[in-house]
Design an enzyme around this catalytic site. Structure first.
Site, PDB file in Angstrom:
ATOM      1  N   LYS A   1       4.602 103.008 -46.762  1.00 32.21           N
ATOM      2  CA  LYS A   1       3.171 102.725 -46.604  1.00 32.21           C
ATOM      3  C   LYS A   1       2.358 103.569 -47.592  1.00 32.21           C
ATOM      4  O   LYS A   1       2.547 104.784 -47.674  1.00 32.21           O
ATOM      5  CB  LYS A   1       2.759 103.038 -45.166  1.00 32.21           C
TER       6      LYS A   1
ATOM      7  N   LYS B   1      -3.666  68.794 -61.738  1.00 35.54           N
ATOM      8  CA  LYS B   1      -2.423  69.251 -61.080  1.00 35.54           C
ATOM      9  C   LYS B   1      -1.432  68.089 -60.940  1.00 35.54           C
ATOM     10  O   LYS B   1      -0.232  68.259 -61.119  1.00 35.54           O
ATOM     11  CB  LYS B   1      -2.736  69.848 -59.710  1.00 35.54           C
TER      12      LYS B   1
ATOM     13  N   LYS C   1       2.008  68.659 -62.932  1.00 34.94           N
ATOM     14  CA  LYS C   1       3.197  68.924 -62.109  1.00 34.94           C
ATOM     15  C   LYS C   1       4.062  67.667 -61.940  1.00 34.94           C
ATOM     16  O   LYS C   1       5.012  67.661 -61.168  1.00 34.94           O
ATOM     17  CB  LYS C   1       2.776  69.502 -60.755  1.00 34.94           C
TER      18      LYS C   1
ATOM     19  N   ASP D   1      -0.459  82.408 -55.541  1.00 35.77           N
ATOM     20  CA  ASP D   1      -0.192  82.239 -56.982  1.00 35.77           C
ATOM     21  C   ASP D   1       0.249  83.554 -57.632  1.00 35.77           C
ATOM     22  O   ASP D   1       0.912  83.536 -58.655  1.00 35.77           O
ATOM     23  CB  ASP D   1      -1.461  81.730 -57.684  1.00 35.77           C
TER      24      ASP D   1
ATOM     25  N   ASN E   1      -3.380  84.013 -47.762  1.00 38.28           N
ATOM     26  CA  ASN E   1      -4.551  83.136 -47.651  1.00 38.28           C
ATOM     27  C   ASN E   1      -4.659  82.629 -46.210  1.00 38.28           C
ATOM     28  O   ASN E   1      -3.855  83.007 -45.361  1.00 38.28           O
ATOM     29  CB  ASN E   1      -4.425  81.967 -48.647  1.00 38.28           C
TER      30      ASN E   1
ATOM     31  N   PHE F   1      -0.543  69.082 -52.835  1.00 42.54           N
ATOM     32  CA  PHE F   1      -1.877  69.240 -52.247  1.00 42.54           C
ATOM     33  C   PHE F   1      -2.721  70.073 -53.203  1.00 42.54           C
ATOM     34  O   PHE F   1      -2.183  70.899 -53.941  1.00 42.54           O
ATOM     35  CB  PHE F   1      -1.789  69.972 -50.893  1.00 42.54           C
TER      36      PHE F   1
HETATM   37  O1  PMT Z   1      -2.287  75.049 -43.435  1.00 50.29           O
HETATM   38  P1  PMT Z   1      -3.652  74.522 -43.015  1.00 50.29           P
HETATM   39  O2  PMT Z   1      -4.507  75.577 -42.363  1.00 50.29           O
HETATM   40  O3  PMT Z   1      -3.540  73.280 -42.195  1.00 50.29           O
HETATM   41  O4  PMT Z   1      -4.447  74.118 -44.338  1.00 50.29           O
HETATM   42  C1  PMT Z   1      -3.994  73.062 -45.130  1.00 50.29           C
HETATM   43  C2  PMT Z   1      -4.119  73.394 -46.607  1.00 50.29           C
HETATM   44  C3  PMT Z   1      -5.579  73.523 -46.988  1.00 50.29           C
HETATM   45  C4  PMT Z   1      -3.381  74.702 -46.936  1.00 50.29           C
HETATM   46  C5  PMT Z   1      -3.425  72.207 -47.381  1.00 50.29           C
HETATM   47  O5  PMT Z   1      -4.064  71.028 -47.029  1.00 50.29           O
HETATM   48  C6  PMT Z   1      -3.502  72.415 -48.887  1.00 50.29           C
HETATM   49  O6  PMT Z   1      -4.446  72.001 -49.534  1.00 50.29           O
HETATM   50  N1  PMT Z   1      -2.468  73.053 -49.475  1.00 50.29           N
HETATM   51  C7  PMT Z   1      -2.431  73.398 -50.913  1.00 50.29           C
HETATM   52  C8  PMT Z   1      -3.254  74.616 -51.136  1.00 50.29           C
HETATM   53  C9  PMT Z   1      -3.532  74.911 -52.611  1.00 50.29           C
HETATM   54  O7  PMT Z   1      -4.574  75.338 -52.956  1.00 50.29           O
HETATM   55  O8  PMT Z   1      -2.607  74.652 -53.434  1.00 50.29           O
HETATM   56  P2  PMT Z   1      -2.696  74.989 -55.029  1.00 50.29           P
HETATM   57  O9  PMT Z   1      -3.838  74.297 -55.640  1.00 50.29           O
HETATM   58  O10 PMT Z   1      -2.594  76.468 -55.197  1.00 50.29           O
HETATM   59  O11 PMT Z   1      -1.353  74.353 -55.476  1.00 50.29           O
HETATM   60  C10 PMT Z   1      -1.201  72.982 -55.788  1.00 50.29           C
HETATM   61  C11 PMT Z   1       0.155  72.514 -55.299  1.00 50.29           C
HETATM   62  O12 PMT Z   1       1.178  73.303 -55.912  1.00 50.29           O
HETATM   63  C12 PMT Z   1       0.346  72.659 -53.791  1.00 50.29           C
HETATM   64  O13 PMT Z   1       1.037  71.545 -53.350  1.00 50.29           O
HETATM   65  C13 PMT Z   1       1.180  73.938 -53.650  1.00 50.29           C
HETATM   66  O14 PMT Z   1       2.038  73.892 -52.509  1.00 50.29           O
HETATM   67  C14 PMT Z   1       1.998  73.941 -54.950  1.00 50.29           C
HETATM   68  N2  PMT Z   1       2.293  75.315 -55.433  1.00 50.29           N
HETATM   69  C15 PMT Z   1       1.304  76.171 -55.781  1.00 50.29           C
HETATM   70  C16 PMT Z   1       1.613  77.438 -56.254  1.00 50.29           C
HETATM   71  C17 PMT Z   1       2.958  77.814 -56.359  1.00 50.29           C
HETATM   72  N3  PMT Z   1       3.296  79.026 -56.789  1.00 50.29           N
HETATM   73  N4  PMT Z   1       3.926  76.953 -56.005  1.00 50.29           N
HETATM   74  C18 PMT Z   1       3.624  75.713 -55.563  1.00 50.29           C
HETATM   75  O15 PMT Z   1       4.512  74.928 -55.237  1.00 50.29           O
END
Ligand code: PMT
Length: 400
Positions: free
Chosen positions: A287, A335, A339, A277, A208, A321
């Site tokens: 490759k 979330k 979580k 995810d 991403n 986040f």
């Molecule tokens: O890195 P930058 O360019 O500065 O951008 C910042 C950001 C947009 C990436 C950041 O601010 C942000 O929002 N990060 C979370 C991105 C996201 O969409 O997370 P999520 O909704 O997929 O997951 C929710 C939370 O679970 C997050 O804290 C993530 O780290 C955590 N997660 C998600 C999936 C996974 N397999 N393991 C996790 O721990």
């Protein structure tokens, strides 16, 4: 952090004076009102006019300049300062301060100030190692001055060794740290940042647009506030903040292993990383060749690191986040609850200047008790400070 603050930049004579120009630029860019005091010798290397033009303030050089100021310069500058930075600080200047000598505008001002003073020495490596200099420097630390280690490398005098003025960006970071209240002292913070990359074959991956900027800003700010910070970062081009330990990782599985391998003693986890995810079920060892018109990739879920952390919370503060394109509050709240988090930072990434790969963010903080705080658009560094204000409170509440 420096917006509207008064910084006195004291410059003593050495070849590194030219680097003080860049340091001044960093302070003014951060919104500080910078007042310069130059010693006579410093004026031999770069003219006061350069500093005057860039700071927008008169440069002070003389203890007895009655035409320049209505007030008594050394007292007014000392009073006005929120922070004093001496860069470069020569062996002579350090020696004078250590012995309590005040025979020019710079030394009298330092003697008269109650502001924190950051001393950044620069000199020949033999001078730096001289026990007399070392005794003087130690004396300053004992008096409560903040002294930064010089950098190593080739010196202007032709010698190799320790004594170079550090990079202005590093001096700026240390100045921020000196200036910041240490409300996270004793706190162990783990921050994840950046994207993860899930390999399809040796040259392709699923990922991403995360740049790591948000997570790196949080790591830097937490370090400045006194925390011991471990940053676990997916692939980024960013420089690891001064004083932060960083473990680089590639995939979600590697991030999972790094987080759970370093969880002991961690008080706060901030998961700013954009973890993929899903990952390809099979990553090809060679490759892949273009043999068919269509290609179906089979993906499987990656471990949800934050959800697992929520299940084994053990008194830690957990911050997540959520980057959303629709129903921001509803998705973020889900979330937060699922979580088992204390706080979630929701960014609506459809807004300009928010989310992935920009220097600013527009966020809302959702607390476990249902409280929602809406922040204006601000730099990621400021978002980090606002977030850590909340983290510091949550951490204090959880302490026995
Ligand atoms: O890195 P930058 O360019 O500065 O951008 C910042 C950001 C947009 C990436 C950041 O601010 C942000 O929002 N990060 C979370 C991105 C996201 O969409 O997370 P999520 O909704 O997929 O997951 C929710 C939370 O679970 C997050 O804290 C993530 O780290 C955590 N997660 C998600 C999936 C996974 N397999 N393991 C996790 O721990």
């Amino acid at each position: 952090m420096f917006q509207g603050k008064s910084i006195v930049l004291g410059i003593s004579g050495g070849i590194a004076v030219y680097k003080a120009v860049e340091l001044l630029r960093l302070f003014t860019k951060a919104g500080a009102d910078v007042h310069i005091i130059m010693t006579k010798n410093a004026c031999e290397f770069v003219t006061p006019l350069t500093f005057q033009t860039l700071s927008g303030n008169p440069v002070h050089t003389d203890l007895f300049n009655l035409s320049q100021e209505q007030e008594i310069d050394h007292i007014s500058l000392a009073d006005r300062a929120d922070l004093f930075v001496l860069a470069p600080a020569t062996a002579n200047l350090v020696g004078k301060i250590a012995q309590g000598l005040a025979d020019d505008l710079l030394t009298t001002s330092i003697m008269a100030t109650k502001a924190p003073v950051l001393v950044v020495p620069a000199m020949n490596s033999n001078m730096y190692e001289n026990p007399v200099y070392q005794r003087n420097q130690k004396q300053l630390v004992e008096f409560g001055y903040h002294v930064m280690e010089p950098a190593s490398g080739s010196l202007a005098c032709g010698w190799e060794g320790k004594g170079k003025l550090p990079d202005p960006v590093e001096i700026f970071a240390v100045a921020e740290s000196v200036f910041t209240p240490k409300d996270l002292l004793g706190c162990h913070v783990l921050v994840t940042a950046g994207p993860t990359r899930e390999a399809i074959d040796p040259v392709r991956y699923v990922s991403n647009y995360s740049s790591g900027k948000m997570g790196f800003a949080i790591a830097a700010a937490a370090q400045q506030r006194g925390a011991q910070v471990l940053l676990i970062a997916g692939p980024t081009d960013l420089t690891v903040p001064v004083g932060v330990r960083c473990i680089p990782v590639f995939s979600a599985n590697e991030m999972h292993a790094a987080v759970f391998g370093h969880l002991e003693n961690i008080d706060v986890v901030v998961k700013a990383a954009a973890v993929a995810d899903y990952k390809p079920v099979d990553s090809m060892p060679q490759k892949m060749k273009k043999t068919t018109d269509e290609l179906t990739l089979h993906l499987e879920k990656t471990p949800d690191i934050l959800a697992e952390l929520g299940k084994q919370k053990e008194g830690r503060v957990l911050v997540g986040f959520a980057a959303e394109t629709e129903r921001l509050l509803a998705h973020a709240a889900e979330k937060l609850q699922k979580k088992n988090l204390d706080l979630i930072v929701a960014n609506d990434i459809t807004q300009e200047g928010a989310g992935f790969d920009v220097d600013t963010n527009i966020v809302r903080f959702l607390h476990a008790n249902g409280r929602v705080e809406e922040l204006e658009k601000m730099s990621k560094a400021e978002v980090a400070q606002q977030l850590l204000n909340q983290v510091a409170l949550l951490w204090k509440l959880k302490q026995p």
